[in-house]
Design a protein around this motif. Structure first.
Motif, PDB file in Angstrom:
ATOM      1  N   LEU A  40      -6.233 -49.105 -15.602  1.00 50.57           N
ATOM      2  CA  LEU A  40      -4.875 -48.826 -16.068  1.00 50.57           C
ATOM      3  C   LEU A  40      -4.008 -50.083 -16.147  1.00 50.57           C
ATOM      4  CD1 LEU A  40      -4.222 -45.495 -14.135  1.00 50.57           C
ATOM      5  CD2 LEU A  40      -4.976 -45.793 -16.501  1.00 50.57           C
ATOM      6  N   ALA A  41      -4.617 -51.261 -16.013  1.00 54.23           N
ATOM      7  CA  ALA A  41      -3.860 -52.516 -16.118  1.00 54.23           C
ATOM      8  C   ALA A  41      -3.248 -52.623 -17.506  1.00 54.23           C
ATOM      9  CB  ALA A  41      -4.766 -53.714 -15.847  1.00 54.23           C
ATOM     10  N   GLY A  42      -2.005 -53.083 -17.548  1.00 52.72           N
ATOM     11  CA  GLY A  42      -1.317 -53.277 -18.815  1.00 52.72           C
ATOM     12  C   GLY A  42      -0.730 -52.021 -19.422  1.00 52.72           C
ATOM     13  N   ILE A  43      -0.816 -50.906 -18.719  1.00 47.15           N
ATOM     14  CA  ILE A  43      -0.331 -49.633 -19.243  1.00 47.15           C
ATOM     15  C   ILE A  43       0.857 -49.154 -18.419  1.00 47.15           C
ATOM     16  CG2 ILE A  43      -0.918 -47.210 -19.679  1.00 47.15           C
ATOM     17  CD1 ILE A  43      -3.834 -48.066 -19.943  1.00 47.15           C
ATOM     18  N   ALA A  44       1.945 -48.818 -19.105  1.00 51.32           N
ATOM     19  CA  ALA A  44       3.067 -48.163 -18.435  1.00 51.32           C
ATOM     20  C   ALA A  44       2.672 -46.704 -18.210  1.00 51.32           C
ATOM     21  CB  ALA A  44       4.331 -48.257 -19.282  1.00 51.32           C
ATOM     22  N   LEU A  45       2.932 -46.204 -17.023  1.00 49.63           N
ATOM     23  CA  LEU A  45       2.510 -44.853 -16.647  1.00 49.63           C
ATOM     24  C   LEU A  45       3.710 -43.955 -16.399  1.00 49.63           C
ATOM     25  CD1 LEU A  45      -0.165 -45.932 -14.027  1.00 49.63           C
ATOM     26  CD2 LEU A  45      -0.562 -45.310 -16.405  1.00 49.63           C
ATOM     27  N   ARG A  46       3.581 -42.712 -16.827  1.00 42.57           N
ATOM     28  CA  ARG A  46       4.577 -41.695 -16.522  1.00 42.57           C
ATOM     29  C   ARG A  46       3.928 -40.711 -15.564  1.00 42.57           C
ATOM     30  NH1 ARG A  46       6.905 -40.803 -22.614  1.00 42.57           N
ATOM     31  NH2 ARG A  46       8.132 -42.739 -22.664  1.00 42.57           N
ATOM     32  N   LEU A  47       4.475 -40.653 -14.355  1.00 46.96           N
ATOM     33  CA  LEU A  47       3.920 -39.772 -13.330  1.00 46.96           C
ATOM     34  C   LEU A  47       4.831 -38.576 -13.135  1.00 46.96           C
ATOM     35  CD1 LEU A  47       3.047 -42.832 -12.531  1.00 46.96           C
ATOM     36  CD2 LEU A  47       2.340 -41.756 -10.426  1.00 46.96           C
ATOM     37  N   ASP A  48       4.239 -37.404 -13.148  1.00 45.98           N
ATOM     38  CA  ASP A  48       4.929 -36.157 -12.825  1.00 45.98           C
ATOM     39  C   ASP A  48       4.321 -35.719 -11.491  1.00 45.98           C
ATOM     40  OD1 ASP A  48       6.029 -33.645 -12.603  1.00 45.98           O
ATOM     41  OD2 ASP A  48       5.474 -33.003 -14.627  1.00 45.98           O
ATOM     42  N   LEU A  49       5.060 -35.947 -10.403  1.00 46.15           N
ATOM     43  CA  LEU A  49       4.564 -35.711  -9.048  1.00 46.15           C
ATOM     44  C   LEU A  49       5.130 -34.421  -8.484  1.00 46.15           C
ATOM     45  CD1 LEU A  49       5.373 -39.297  -7.770  1.00 46.15           C
ATOM     46  CD2 LEU A  49       3.104 -38.461  -8.368  1.00 46.15           C
ATOM     47  N   THR A  50       4.313 -33.671  -7.759  1.00 48.07           N
ATOM     48  CA  THR A  50       4.776 -32.509  -7.022  1.00 48.07           C
ATOM     49  C   THR A  50       4.458 -32.731  -5.553  1.00 48.07           C
ATOM     50  OG1 THR A  50       4.394 -31.059  -8.910  1.00 48.07           O
ATOM     51  CG2 THR A  50       4.644 -29.996  -6.760  1.00 48.07           C
ATOM     52  N   VAL A  51       5.488 -32.603  -4.717  1.00 51.56           N
ATOM     53  CA  VAL A  51       5.319 -32.756  -3.271  1.00 51.56           C
ATOM     54  C   VAL A  51       4.781 -31.439  -2.730  1.00 51.56           C
ATOM     55  CG1 VAL A  51       6.476 -33.243  -1.082  1.00 51.56           C
ATOM     56  CG2 VAL A  51       7.240 -34.403  -3.185  1.00 51.56           C
ATOM     57  N   ARG A  52       3.590 -31.470  -2.173  1.00 53.54           N
ATOM     58  CA  ARG A  52       2.948 -30.255  -1.632  1.00 53.54           C
ATOM     59  C   ARG A  52       3.138 -30.120  -0.125  1.00 53.54           C
ATOM     60  NH1 ARG A  52       2.385 -27.102  -6.008  1.00 53.54           N
ATOM     61  NH2 ARG A  52       1.405 -28.271  -7.693  1.00 53.54           N
ATOM     62  N   SER A  53       3.249 -31.259   0.567  1.00 56.15           N
ATOM     63  CA  SER A  53       3.418 -31.211   2.022  1.00 56.15           C
ATOM     64  C   SER A  53       4.038 -32.507   2.506  1.00 56.15           C
ATOM     65  CB  SER A  53       2.068 -30.986   2.722  1.00 56.15           C
ATOM     66  OG  SER A  53       1.193 -32.071   2.455  1.00 56.15           O
ATOM     67  N   VAL A  54       4.694 -32.430   3.662  1.00 57.05           N
ATOM     68  CA  VAL A  54       5.234 -33.613   4.323  1.00 57.05           C
ATOM     69  C   VAL A  54       5.010 -33.406   5.818  1.00 57.05           C
ATOM     70  CG1 VAL A  54       7.264 -35.052   4.745  1.00 57.05           C
ATOM     71  CG2 VAL A  54       7.047 -33.847   2.562  1.00 57.05           C
ATOM     72  N   ARG A  55       4.481 -34.419   6.482  1.00 61.55           N
ATOM     73  CA  ARG A  55       4.273 -34.340   7.927  1.00 61.55           C
ATOM     74  C   ARG A  55       4.480 -35.713   8.535  1.00 61.55           C
ATOM     75  NH1 ARG A  55      -0.489 -36.742   9.348  1.00 61.55           N
ATOM     76  NH2 ARG A  55      -2.147 -36.821   7.788  1.00 61.55           N
ATOM     77  N   GLU A  56       4.644 -35.725   9.844  1.00 66.99           N
ATOM     78  CA  GLU A  56       4.749 -36.999  10.543  1.00 66.99           C
ATOM     79  C   GLU A  56       3.392 -37.695  10.518  1.00 66.99           C
ATOM     80  OE1 GLU A  56       6.463 -36.880  14.448  1.00 66.99           O
ATOM     81  OE2 GLU A  56       7.986 -35.428  13.839  1.00 66.99           O
ATOM     82  N   ALA A  57       3.413 -39.001  10.377  1.00 67.12           N
ATOM     83  CA  ALA A  57       2.178 -39.777  10.392  1.00 67.12           C
ATOM     84  C   ALA A  57       1.684 -39.919  11.828  1.00 67.12           C
ATOM     85  CB  ALA A  57       2.417 -41.152   9.777  1.00 67.12           C
ATOM     86  N   THR A  58       0.376 -39.988  11.985  1.00 70.26           N
ATOM     87  CA  THR A  58      -0.196 -40.223  13.307  1.00 70.26           C
ATOM     88  C   THR A  58      -0.092 -41.716  13.624  1.00 70.26           C
ATOM     89  OG1 THR A  58      -2.422 -40.665  12.467  1.00 70.26           O
ATOM     90  CG2 THR A  58      -1.854 -38.338  12.953  1.00 70.26           C
ATOM     91  N   GLU A  59      -0.237 -42.052  14.898  1.00 75.94           N
ATOM     92  CA  GLU A  59      -0.227 -43.464  15.287  1.00 75.94           C
ATOM     93  C   GLU A  59      -1.348 -44.227  14.605  1.00 75.94           C
ATOM     94  OE1 GLU A  59       0.078 -44.404  19.431  1.00 75.94           O
ATOM     95  OE2 GLU A  59       1.504 -42.778  19.790  1.00 75.94           O
ATOM     96  N   GLU A  60      -2.506 -43.593  14.453  1.00 78.04           N
ATOM     97  CA  GLU A  60      -3.644 -44.236  13.797  1.00 78.04           C
ATOM     98  C   GLU A  60      -3.315 -44.552  12.340  1.00 78.04           C
ATOM     99  OE1 GLU A  60      -8.208 -43.322  12.372  1.00 78.04           O
ATOM    100  OE2 GLU A  60      -7.318 -42.031  13.895  1.00 78.04           O
ATOM    101  N   GLU A  61      -2.721 -43.593  11.614  1.00 81.29           N
ATOM    102  CA  GLU A  61      -2.360 -43.816  10.215  1.00 81.29           C
ATOM    103  C   GLU A  61      -1.345 -44.947  10.083  1.00 81.29           C
ATOM    104  OE1 GLU A  61      -2.971 -39.284   8.472  1.00 81.29           O
ATOM    105  OE2 GLU A  61      -1.138 -39.777   9.575  1.00 81.29           O
ATOM    106  N   ILE A  62      -0.352 -44.952  10.958  1.00 80.19           N
ATOM    107  CA  ILE A  62       0.663 -46.007  10.932  1.00 80.19           C
ATOM    108  C   ILE A  62       0.013 -47.353  11.228  1.00 80.19           C
ATOM    109  CG2 ILE A  62       2.734 -46.904  12.072  1.00 80.19           C
ATOM    110  CD1 ILE A  62       3.568 -43.922  12.471  1.00 80.19           C
ATOM    111  N   GLY A  63      -0.885 -47.379  12.205  1.00 81.29           N
ATOM    112  CA  GLY A  63      -1.556 -48.615  12.589  1.00 81.29           C
ATOM    113  C   GLY A  63      -2.380 -49.225  11.479  1.00 81.29           C
TER     114      GLY A  63
END
Length: 174
Positions: free
Chosen positions: A129-152
């Motif tokens: 996708l290099a050199g291409i402008a992208l149009r993203l249509d995003l849907t948020v399905r979930s939100v949660r706190e990150a674990t310490e491992e993920e943050i690390g």
């Protein structure tokens, strides 16, 4: 829970180019760490403050996303160096290319076999996708706190948008 730094967001999307052609559709949610290495800054910015169920659109210019097309990442290599059965579209890790390839090949890139000729093949280290402008249509399905491992590790384990860098500031997708 609202999206903020150091949380994990589950997303689905449709990605189109600026002509409206669909490039990718994700129907099953994938998780990304906000404030880590998983998402482009422009995507993180537009997601801030949203909750599950939100639908957001964002246009990503090449310099905000997968970078401009770089013809210095195209290499013509002897066909005989590559395994029998190598086909167009196959990918090779730059660090694991066969001995005898051009010594100038960037090692921390993924190369796609772009074309095959009788005696040579073309390796392309650009993101598809290099050199291409992208149009993203995003849907948020979930939100949660990150674990310490993920943050690390700076990631929820999904590297769709940011995986390896071929040149400083250019992210590439494997």
């Amino acid at each position: 829970m609202e999206i903020s730094e150091q949380c994990v967001v589950g997303l689905t999307w449709t990605i189109k180019d600026t002509l409206g052609d669909v490039l990718d559709v994700l129907d099953e949610p994938v998780e990304f760490l906000v404030g880590g290495d998983d998402l482009f800054d422009a995507i993180e910015a537009v997601l801030q403050g949203h909750e599950p169920g939100a639908r957001v659109q964002v246009q990503i210019e090449p310099e905000q996303g997968f970078g401009d097309f770089n013809d210095q990442l195209l290499f013509l290599e002897p066909r005989a160096l590559f395994p029998e059965g190598t086909e167009e579209g196959m990918t090779f890790d730059g660090a694991a290319l066969p001995d005898g390839v051009n010594p100038d090949i960037v090692k921390d890139a993924i190369y796609t076999v772009a074309e095959i000729y009788p005696d040579h093949l073309v390796l392309d280290g650009n993101h598809p996708l290099a050199g291409i402008a992208l149009r993203l249509d995003l849907t948020v399905r979930s939100v949660r706190e990150a674990t310490e491992e993920e943050i690390g590790r700076g990631s929820a384990g999904t590297g769709f948008f940011k995986l390896a860098s071929t040149t400083p500031g250019n992210d590439t997708l494997h």
